[in-house]
Write a protein that holds these residues in place. Sequence first.
Motif, short mmCIF file in Angstrom:
data_model
loop_
_atom_site.label_atom_id
_atom_site.label_comp_id
_atom_site.label_asym_id
_atom_site.label_seq_id
_atom_site.Cartn_x
_atom_site.Cartn_y
_atom_site.Cartn_z
N TYR A 159 0.80 -1.23 0.00
CA TYR A 159 0.00 0.00 0.00
C TYR A 159 0.83 1.28 0.00
N GLY A 160 2.17 1.17 0.05
CA GLY A 160 3.00 2.37 0.02
C GLY A 160 2.89 3.20 1.28
N LEU A 161 2.52 2.59 2.39
CA LEU A 161 2.33 3.30 3.65
C LEU A 161 3.42 2.91 4.64
N PHE A 162 3.92 3.90 5.37
CA PHE A 162 4.91 3.64 6.40
C PHE A 162 4.23 3.55 7.75
N GLY A 163 4.57 2.51 8.49
CA GLY A 163 4.08 2.34 9.84
C GLY A 163 5.07 1.49 10.62
N ARG A 164 5.20 1.73 11.90
CA ARG A 164 6.12 0.98 12.74
C ARG A 164 5.80 -0.50 12.71
N GLY A 165 6.88 -1.30 12.64
CA GLY A 165 6.71 -2.74 12.69
C GLY A 165 8.02 -3.41 13.04
N GLY A 166 7.99 -4.68 13.22
CA GLY A 166 9.22 -5.41 13.52
C GLY A 166 9.54 -5.41 15.01
N THR A 167 10.86 -5.25 15.35
CA THR A 167 11.34 -5.32 16.73
C THR A 167 10.66 -4.26 17.59
N ASP A 168 10.51 -4.58 18.87
CA ASP A 168 9.89 -3.66 19.81
C ASP A 168 10.62 -2.32 19.80
N GLY A 169 9.87 -1.23 19.74
CA GLY A 169 10.47 0.10 19.62
C GLY A 169 11.28 0.51 20.82
N ASP A 170 10.82 0.21 22.03
CA ASP A 170 11.57 0.60 23.23
C ASP A 170 12.91 -0.11 23.29
N GLU A 171 12.93 -1.36 22.84
CA GLU A 171 14.18 -2.12 22.84
C GLU A 171 15.20 -1.50 21.89
N ILE A 172 14.73 -1.16 20.67
CA ILE A 172 15.63 -0.52 19.70
C ILE A 172 16.11 0.82 20.23
N PHE A 173 15.19 1.57 20.82
CA PHE A 173 15.52 2.91 21.29
C PHE A 173 16.59 2.85 22.39
N GLU A 174 16.39 1.98 23.36
CA GLU A 174 17.34 1.90 24.48
C GLU A 174 18.70 1.43 24.00
N GLN A 175 18.73 0.46 23.12
CA GLN A 175 20.01 -0.04 22.61
C GLN A 175 20.76 1.05 21.84
N THR A 176 20.01 1.81 21.06
CA THR A 176 20.65 2.87 20.27
C THR A 176 21.20 3.96 21.17
#
Length: 744
Positions: free
Chosen positions: A67-84
């Motif tokens: 559909y050409g739409l961007f939306g969050r998906g995949g790995t948990d966002g808090d986990e990615i955020f904290e690691q980064t």
Amino acid sequence: MNKVKSDASQGSITIFSAVVLSGLLLFSAVLIDYARIVVLHKLTEDAARSGVRSVLSAYDERLYERYGLFGRGGTDGDEIFEQTVQANFGRDADAASIQGEDSFKLVQAELESAHTDPAEVLGEHDVFVHQVLEESKYKAPIDFTLELAAKFAPLSGTMKEATVTIDILEELRKLYDKREEKLSTVLQLQRDAAETVTNVAGLIPTKALALATGTQHAARLAGDYAQYASWVLTDRQLAEQGKKVRYSEQIADFEQKARAWMDEMARELALAKKQHDKLQGEAVQALQSAKQFNEEMQRIKQEAANAPSNNGYDRVTGKKLAGEDAEAEVVGADPANDMKEIQNTADELVLPDSWFTDYSQEISDQASVFASLQMEAGGFISNLAAGIATPSMNNEQIKEGAVNLRIAYEQYEGAYLRTGSRIDEREQKLTDKEVKKERQAQEAKAGQLWSKARNLLHGMTSVPQSEEHLKVIQEIEKRYKDNLLFNQKADDAEAAGLEVAGDAHEEAENASSLIGGLFGGIADMLEQTRDSVYMSEYVLQHYASFAPQNLRALLMNGDQAELAHAVAFNNQEAEYVIYGFHSTTANLAAAYGELIGVRMAIRTMEGLSACKASAHPLLILSCSIVYGLEKTMEDMVAFTERGAAPLSKYINVDVAYTDYLRLFMLVHGGSDRPSSLARMIAVIEHNDGVTLSQVPTAITGEVQATAKLWFLPGIMDMIQGFGSLQGKVVDGKYETTQTIGWSY
């Protein structure tokens, strides 16, 4: 003495220097910690920014690819955020460790907490529309829609005149039929009134056969009166002479018959007058109603002549469109001139006021002729009664009265009862039997053709619905309502069910209105904004539409088996977005119903020109509707064979079913209404297995970090009291919180 003074001076300098240096050292320490605080802010902000960007880099690939739409998906966002964030805090030390060197960090940031919060979600209508428009601006072939508009544009002038013509003729037809019905009622009331007089015919009489019968009547009484008078006078002379009377029985018999006749004639005349006056009054009222319908016809003609021209047709006419070429030009003579000529012939349907004045006078004349008959009958009764009271053999008034009575009746009979009467003449003026007969034949043919089209639509709506198909549509409906509730929008669906025209004339009017709305939608798209076009193109590119070929078996032989398998929801997503019926077949019937309507409007326009030779306006109308329906059904066959049909015999281009869906979306307000958007989202959620109201498209990342103060935490605490620091000092540590927002 001098030495003592020198030592004192040096001590003062030392003390002064110590004081100054202490202040400088204190100031420097504060500046160093302040610099470290600034570095901590920057480090924390960069870490938060890097974190939210990393979080948004994990998107739903299926959602984007389909559909050409961007939306969050995949790995948990808090986990990615904290690691980064942790990686950003330890990046310099890691780099030094890799190079085998000892590292020194001005600020050793310690992560206290890190988390993200969704700021926007894809299920919000504003967010969804923004992404769709961004996607479509780069990928939607808007020139394709403009080229589609260019195909229809050359027909705008002709379709405008055709629409005006159809609307005028249909409105006049309805009123014409009502007027003619009332005038037929007037005629019938006149005939009924005339029939009330026939009961006195045998009492006059007017025919030779009646004269020869033994029935008592005026002519016989008038003929026998001289004999009666002779009997009376003779008996009087005999009575005066004292002799026995001879004719008492004959006299009594005549008088009894005469009085019985007079009673019966008076009774029949009174009854006839009562009925005659009543029926004549009803005829006058019916004529007045007919006149009112005629005046309404005059008003419609006048309003049509003065109608404003600012409509979709005029706004499209004359525009130079992208993609317009010679193929999309009118072939042959401009049929718009034929439409204007037909509009002028509509004047023939409207009767002048003088016509009603003359007819009203005819009704009055009928009452006058009846009054003459009544007067002559009354005069004869009076003369007969006087003749009986005063017998005279020279009483010629009775004979003359009988003759005048017969003549009065024959005048009424000739004018209103016999073949070729004034009523028959008026009927001939009212009704052209040949036109009526031909019109009835055309109406019957139109009815048969429209029944075939209706059967196609009813066949679509009556297809058996499988349990699997019903479950899907029920899930879609739930998702649709949930999204409206999430956006706090009301359901503004257009209708609760599909309505099919009752007859061919109603369908012609509906088609005329539909094609007007279609050109209005094209005009809006050309003059205002392309957002509606982007939305429409997005739907046609990403949502499945129903293939007309699936209707072939139903159209050709009424077989629903193929259609029953093809009505699965994933074959009619675009139709659902446009119409919004939560049914496995209603959206298809609505789409193909409008397709039939547009095709009929264009084909009926051609029929007006082809049927112009029929002369009578209503024959032209019925003939053009028959033509329109015949060609429309041919077009439907073409759609089921190759998915497209010729636009018109005047425009040498094919238009596909999906092209009509683009136009229907414009007619129904595009796809930016809350209900349409909710339907689009519901389809995506069903196909992708997600709930867009839970799919973030923008997030805020919050990082809380601390660093130890090196020098005088108390001084920094005092500075904080003056409001000069963004964070706060806690237990010798400086603590700061940074929040960063980011979106796709």
